[in-house]
Design an enzyme around this catalytic site. Structure first.
Site, PDB file in Angstrom:
ATOM      1  N   CYS A  12       0.854  -1.183   0.000  1.00 59.45           N
ATOM      2  CA  CYS A  12       0.000   0.000   0.000  1.00 59.45           C
ATOM      3  C   CYS A  12       0.897   1.243   0.000  1.00 59.45           C
ATOM      4  O   CYS A  12       2.123   1.141   0.156  1.00 59.45           O
ATOM      5  CB  CYS A  12      -0.883  -0.004   1.246  1.00 59.45           C
ATOM      6  SG  CYS A  12       0.093   0.067   2.742  1.00 59.45           S
ATOM      7  N   HIS A  71       3.253   1.871  11.269  1.00 60.75           N
ATOM      8  CA  HIS A  71       2.233   1.716  12.318  1.00 60.75           C
ATOM      9  C   HIS A  71       2.220   2.856  13.329  1.00 60.75           C
ATOM     10  O   HIS A  71       1.273   3.001  14.090  1.00 60.75           O
ATOM     11  CB  HIS A  71       2.513   0.456  13.160  1.00 60.75           C
ATOM     12  CG  HIS A  71       2.538  -0.803  12.376  1.00 60.75           C
ATOM     13  ND1 HIS A  71       1.584  -1.114  11.466  1.00 60.75           N
ATOM     14  CD2 HIS A  71       3.387  -1.855  12.407  1.00 60.75           C
ATOM     15  CE1 HIS A  71       1.851  -2.297  10.945  1.00 60.75           C
ATOM     16  NE2 HIS A  71       2.946  -2.759  11.491  1.00 60.75           N
ATOM     17  N   CYS A  93       2.644   6.182   8.671  1.00 60.90           N
ATOM     18  CA  CYS A  93       1.776   6.448   7.518  1.00 60.90           C
ATOM     19  C   CYS A  93       0.911   7.679   7.821  1.00 60.90           C
ATOM     20  O   CYS A  93       0.343   7.782   8.918  1.00 60.90           O
ATOM     21  CB  CYS A  93       0.895   5.237   7.252  1.00 60.90           C
ATOM     22  SG  CYS A  93      -0.310   5.569   5.962  1.00 60.90           S
ATOM     23  N   GLU A 123      -0.247  -0.577  15.959  1.00 60.93           N
ATOM     24  CA  GLU A 123      -0.929   0.678  15.602  1.00 60.93           C
ATOM     25  C   GLU A 123      -1.913   1.068  16.710  1.00 60.93           C
ATOM     26  O   GLU A 123      -1.974   2.236  17.115  1.00 60.93           O
ATOM     27  CB  GLU A 123      -1.673   0.513  14.263  1.00 60.93           C
ATOM     28  CG  GLU A 123      -2.360   1.797  13.847  1.00 60.93           C
ATOM     29  CD  GLU A 123      -3.357   1.611  12.707  1.00 60.93           C
ATOM     30  OE1 GLU A 123      -3.064   0.871  11.753  1.00 60.93           O
ATOM     31  OE2 GLU A 123      -4.444   2.215  12.788  1.00 60.93           O
ATOM     32  N   THR A 158      -6.610   1.316  11.199  1.00 58.15           N
ATOM     33  CA  THR A 158      -6.776   1.596   9.765  1.00 58.15           C
ATOM     34  C   THR A 158      -7.060   0.357   8.918  1.00 58.15           C
ATOM     35  O   THR A 158      -7.615   0.471   7.832  1.00 58.15           O
ATOM     36  CB  THR A 158      -5.508   2.285   9.198  1.00 58.15           C
ATOM     37  OG1 THR A 158      -4.373   1.499   9.554  1.00 58.15           O
ATOM     38  CG2 THR A 158      -5.362   3.685   9.724  1.00 58.15           C
ATOM     39  N   CYS A 186      -8.462   2.914   6.272  1.00 58.71           N
ATOM     40  CA  CYS A 186      -7.811   3.488   5.101  1.00 58.71           C
ATOM     41  C   CYS A 186      -8.367   2.840   3.847  1.00 58.71           C
ATOM     42  O   CYS A 186      -8.702   1.667   3.846  1.00 58.71           O
ATOM     43  CB  CYS A 186      -6.321   3.290   5.271  1.00 58.71           C
ATOM     44  SG  CYS A 186      -5.481   2.637   3.910  1.00 58.71           S
ATOM     45  N   ASN A 216      -3.679  -7.316   8.240  1.00 57.11           N
ATOM     46  CA  ASN A 216      -4.512  -7.063   7.051  1.00 57.11           C
ATOM     47  C   ASN A 216      -4.525  -8.264   6.118  1.00 57.11           C
ATOM     48  O   ASN A 216      -5.515  -8.512   5.445  1.00 57.11           O
ATOM     49  CB  ASN A 216      -4.103  -5.745   6.374  1.00 57.11           C
ATOM     50  CG  ASN A 216      -2.826  -5.864   5.576  1.00 57.11           C
ATOM     51  OD1 ASN A 216      -2.846  -6.310   4.447  1.00 57.11           O
ATOM     52  ND2 ASN A 216      -1.700  -5.476   6.162  1.00 57.11           N
ATOM     53  N   SER A 258       1.483  -5.531   2.990  1.00 56.79           N
ATOM     54  CA  SER A 258       2.925  -5.594   3.248  1.00 56.79           C
ATOM     55  C   SER A 258       3.600  -6.666   2.384  1.00 56.79           C
ATOM     56  O   SER A 258       4.675  -7.154   2.722  1.00 56.79           O
ATOM     57  CB  SER A 258       3.174  -5.843   4.742  1.00 56.79           C
ATOM     58  OG  SER A 258       2.316  -6.852   5.221  1.00 56.79           O
TER      59      SER A 258
HETATM   60  S1  SF4 Z   1      -3.045   3.224   6.750  1.00 54.39           S
HETATM   61 FE1  SF4 Z   1      -1.985   1.273   6.752  1.00 54.39          FE
HETATM   62  S2  SF4 Z   1      -2.870   0.161   5.016  1.00 54.39           S
HETATM   63 FE2  SF4 Z   1      -3.408   2.312   4.737  1.00 54.39          FE
HETATM   64  S3  SF4 Z   1      -1.804   3.152   3.430  1.00 54.39           S
HETATM   65 FE3  SF4 Z   1      -1.213   3.500   5.543  1.00 54.39          FE
HETATM   66  S4  SF4 Z   1       0.089   1.776   6.089  1.00 54.39           S
HETATM   67 FE4  SF4 Z   1      -1.071   1.212   4.261  1.00 54.39          FE
END
Ligand code: SF4
Length: 277
Positions: A12, A71, A93, A123, A158, A186, A216, A258
């Site tokens: 991602c 995370h 992220c 996270e 997320t 997300c 995920n 991932s």
């Molecule tokens: S929130 Fe998590 S799944 Fe979404 S883009 Fe960011 S790292 Fe990737």
């Protein structure tokens, strides 16, 4: 036999960004640390260890720059790193950061903060820190049923499923006068889950690629299981067993956020190679 790769599969945005930041930092500093594995994928972690990125469990042991993974970390981790006067590269992220900000905002505004997610996921552990460890983590409607208050504020890990989040929100709405909801799931997760579901519906067999420790990826596996009877979760092409397939199978492939694209290619090529399609 037909093989289809899900429209949205693999790395991602947040993971790709963290990997790029790790590459740049390794080039600059030669040796860096990541606080916990950079992503939930053992093969990528091993590859990066050889390049110069060591996994660190305790900040006190750091003697080189630290990369904060996608995370995120709780606020006190930043303070610890600053106290040690060590450089850090923040690869949290931006979508995770946004959820952290919402947790803080809700907490400071006097809401009883509810985090929908897995309490053991890094996270979620970080999100808790932004609500001064006074938030409630729930992972099911049953757990949500036990929470009540005048003002409830909700965010989600997320990578959770939007359907289950909606059910938890609906339950919480019965126990409060005021409910404030930030949908922090997300869209990379939603897109992967939707593509996996659509493909699972029209496949005889689904291969889900990704770390066994990746939340995920495990969720993609669970979704595929609801629509397809033969689903296998693998980390690498070496786990593929030729006995899984029959000649007329429609094979679907999906991969967690991932999972690098080279791993998807290897799995695809191994299946194609076996059957000379
Ligand atoms: S929130 Fe998590 S799944 Fe979404 S883009 Fe960011 S790292 Fe990737």
């Amino acid at each position: 036999m037909k093989i289809t790769i899900a429209e949205n599969a693999g790395f991602c945005y947040g993971v790709m960004r963290a990997i790029k930041m790790a590459n740049d930092a390794i080039k600059e500093y030669k040796q860096i640390y990541s606080f916990g594995p950079i992503i939930h994928n053992p093969q990528v972690v091993e590859e990066y260890e050889k390049k110069g990125l060591k996994v660190l469990e305790n900040i006190d042991e750091a003697d080189a720059p630290i990369l904060i993974r996608s995370h995120g970390v709780p606020p006190e981790t930043y303070s610890k790193i600053r106290d040690k006067k060590i450089k850090y590269i923040d690869a949290t992220c931006p979508f995770v950061k946004e959820a952290q900000d919402y947790a803080r905002e809700l907490y400071l505004a006097g809401y009883k903060v509810v985090i929908f997610g897995d309490k053991n996921h890094p996270e979620v552990k970080a999100h808790l820190g932004y609500a001064d460890y006074k938030a409630y983590v729930v992972n099911s409607v049953e757990e949500a049923r036990k929470i009540a208050g005048d003002k409830i504020g909700v965010i989600s890990q997320t990578t959770q499923s939007i359907e289950r989040f909606s059910m938890v929100v609906a339950e919480l709405s019965k126990h409060t006068k005021e409910l404030k909801v930030y949908n922090t799931i997300c869209d990379a997760t939603e897109k992967r889950q939707k593509s996996a579901m659509q493909l699972a519906k029209i496949s005889d067999i689904m291969i889900v690629i990704g770390g066994k420790n990746s939340a995920n990826t495990r969720k993609l596996y669970e979704i595929c299981k609801q629509y397809c009877r033969r689903v296998y979760h693998i980390e690498t092409e070496d786990e593929i067993d030729v006995k899984w397939f029959t000649d007329n199978d429609r094979i679907g492939i999906t991969a967690g956020a991932s999972t690098p694209s080279y791993m998807i290619d290897r799995v695809y090529n191994k299946i194609v190679g076996k059957y000379e399609i």
